[in-house]
Motif scaffolding. Structure first.
Motif, PDB file in Angstrom:
ATOM      1  N   SER A  88      50.757  40.639  42.952  1.00  0.00           N
ATOM      2  CA  SER A  88      50.746  41.577  41.680  1.00  0.00           C
ATOM      3  C   SER A  88      50.779  42.986  42.007  1.00  0.00           C
ATOM      4  O   SER A  88      51.355  43.650  41.135  1.00  0.00           O
ATOM      5  CB  SER A  88      48.988  41.259  41.504  1.00  0.00           C
ATOM      6  N   PRO A 102      52.839  41.987  33.265  1.00  0.00           N
ATOM      7  CA  PRO A 102      52.102  42.010  32.291  1.00  0.00           C
ATOM      8  C   PRO A 102      50.734  42.824  32.172  1.00  0.00           C
ATOM      9  O   PRO A 102      50.606  43.467  33.153  1.00  0.00           O
ATOM     10  CB  PRO A 102      51.258  40.436  32.239  1.00  0.00           C
ATOM     11  N   SER A 103      50.191  43.337  31.081  1.00  0.00           N
ATOM     12  CA  SER A 103      49.345  44.133  31.154  1.00  0.00           C
ATOM     13  C   SER A 103      47.978  43.970  31.741  1.00  0.00           C
ATOM     14  O   SER A 103      47.343  44.859  32.267  1.00  0.00           O
ATOM     15  CB  SER A 103      48.894  44.308  29.574  1.00  0.00           C
ATOM     16  N   TRP A 104      47.943  42.698  32.187  1.00  0.00           N
ATOM     17  CA  TRP A 104      46.665  42.275  33.007  1.00  0.00           C
ATOM     18  C   TRP A 104      46.754  42.261  34.450  1.00  0.00           C
ATOM     19  O   TRP A 104      45.861  41.778  35.141  1.00  0.00           O
ATOM     20  CB  TRP A 104      45.997  40.932  32.387  1.00  0.00           C
ATOM     21  N   THR A 105      47.909  42.749  34.621  1.00  0.00           N
ATOM     22  CA  THR A 105      48.336  42.620  36.257  1.00  0.00           C
ATOM     23  C   THR A 105      47.429  43.458  36.964  1.00  0.00           C
ATOM     24  O   THR A 105      46.938  43.000  38.339  1.00  0.00           O
ATOM     25  CB  THR A 105      49.711  42.971  36.502  1.00  0.00           C
ATOM     26  N   THR A 107      44.574  44.093  36.816  1.00  0.00           N
ATOM     27  CA  THR A 107      42.968  43.512  36.673  1.00  0.00           C
ATOM     28  C   THR A 107      43.020  42.203  37.418  1.00  0.00           C
ATOM     29  O   THR A 107      42.136  42.311  38.554  1.00  0.00           O
ATOM     30  CB  THR A 107      42.494  42.952  35.295  1.00  0.00           C
ATOM     31  N   VAL A 108      44.165  41.697  37.556  1.00  0.00           N
ATOM     32  CA  VAL A 108      44.455  40.488  38.433  1.00  0.00           C
ATOM     33  C   VAL A 108      44.251  41.026  39.888  1.00  0.00           C
ATOM     34  O   VAL A 108      43.811  40.538  40.792  1.00  0.00           O
ATOM     35  CB  VAL A 108      45.512  39.475  38.349  1.00  0.00           C
ATOM     36  N   HIS A 109      44.976  42.063  40.265  1.00  0.00           N
ATOM     37  CA  HIS A 109      45.113  42.774  41.303  1.00  0.00           C
ATOM     38  C   HIS A 109      43.665  43.212  41.914  1.00  0.00           C
ATOM     39  O   HIS A 109      43.469  42.860  43.164  1.00  0.00           O
ATOM     40  CB  HIS A 109      46.182  43.990  41.348  1.00  0.00           C
ATOM     41  N   TRP A 111      40.518  42.355  41.038  1.00  0.00           N
ATOM     42  CA  TRP A 111      39.537  41.242  41.102  1.00  0.00           C
ATOM     43  C   TRP A 111      39.930  40.204  42.410  1.00  0.00           C
ATOM     44  O   TRP A 111      39.056  39.836  42.974  1.00  0.00           O
ATOM     45  CB  TRP A 111      39.303  40.589  39.869  1.00  0.00           C
TER      46      TRP A 111
END
Length: 201
Positions: A88, A102-105, A107-109, A111
């Motif tokens: 990420s 993606p826009s949620w990258t 957040t994934v990074h 968490w």
């Protein structure tokens, strides 16, 4: 009668605003403070692990045959999440030119990093409380050193996230150090355990 002549030097001219104050320089040396605090954390953990009398028992989660097995599997899960963090981060820094993150990258990074560190907490408790800082053989010494270094550089990275004016290179460097330390911990603990005891719980 007043004279129609007025000295030009006494005529009021257009108002000239005072010069704006120079912007304060960004605290570029803040990373040194963060690194210093992280070093204190690493040294403190090492000193505690060295002077603490090992109990040889600290954490034993349900479903695992021993604390060592629990430690190996938790460290493996943390390592897998660290790989997610690495991927990420590469996406966010544009290291894959043909791939749009993606826009949620982000957040994934965040968490995946939080969960990875959370999984290492019982591992650290087991190492420090049950085993302590040991240096009897090269593998154990390297594992102990990287364990202290991991938490020290993690604290430094978290402090950098809270500071403004941090150099652009600082977060990738400290983040890379966290990842490298976790990989070294995984290789010197989980991989060794699985090699000697098999993929057992």
């Amino acid at each position: 009668m007043s004279s129609p002549y007025t000295d030009p030097g006494t005529q009021p001219g257009p108002a000239v605003p005072p010069p704006a104050p120079a912007p304060a320089p960004a605290p570029r040396a803040g990373w040194l403070v963060a690194a210093g605090i992280g070093a204190l954390v690493a040294v403190g953990l090492g000193v505690y692990g060295r002077i603490h009398e090992p109990t040889f028992f600290a954490v034993n989660l349900g479903g695992f045959s021993s604390g060592t097995a629990a430690k190996a599997w938790l460290a493996t899960a943390a390592f897998a999440l660290a790989l997610v963090q690495l991927l990420s981060a590469l996406l966010m820094y544009g290291r894959f030119p043909r791939v749009t993150a993606p826009s949620w990258t982000g957040t994934v990074h965040r968490w995946s990093g939080r969960l990875a560190v959370l999984l290492t907490v019982p591992v650290a408790v087991h190492c420090l409380y049950a085993l302590g800082f040991q240096s009897g053989e090269p593998r154990v010494l390297v594992h102990s050193l990287f364990g202290c270094f991991f938490y020290g550089v993690f604290v430094a990275k978290m402090l950098l996230l809270q500071r403004s004016g941090t150099p652009k290179w600082a977060l990738p460097v400290f983040g890379g150090a966290v990842f490298t330390a976790l990989v070294a911990l995984w290789l010197t603990s989980s991989v060794w355990f699985f090699t000697t005891s098999g993929l057992s719980f």
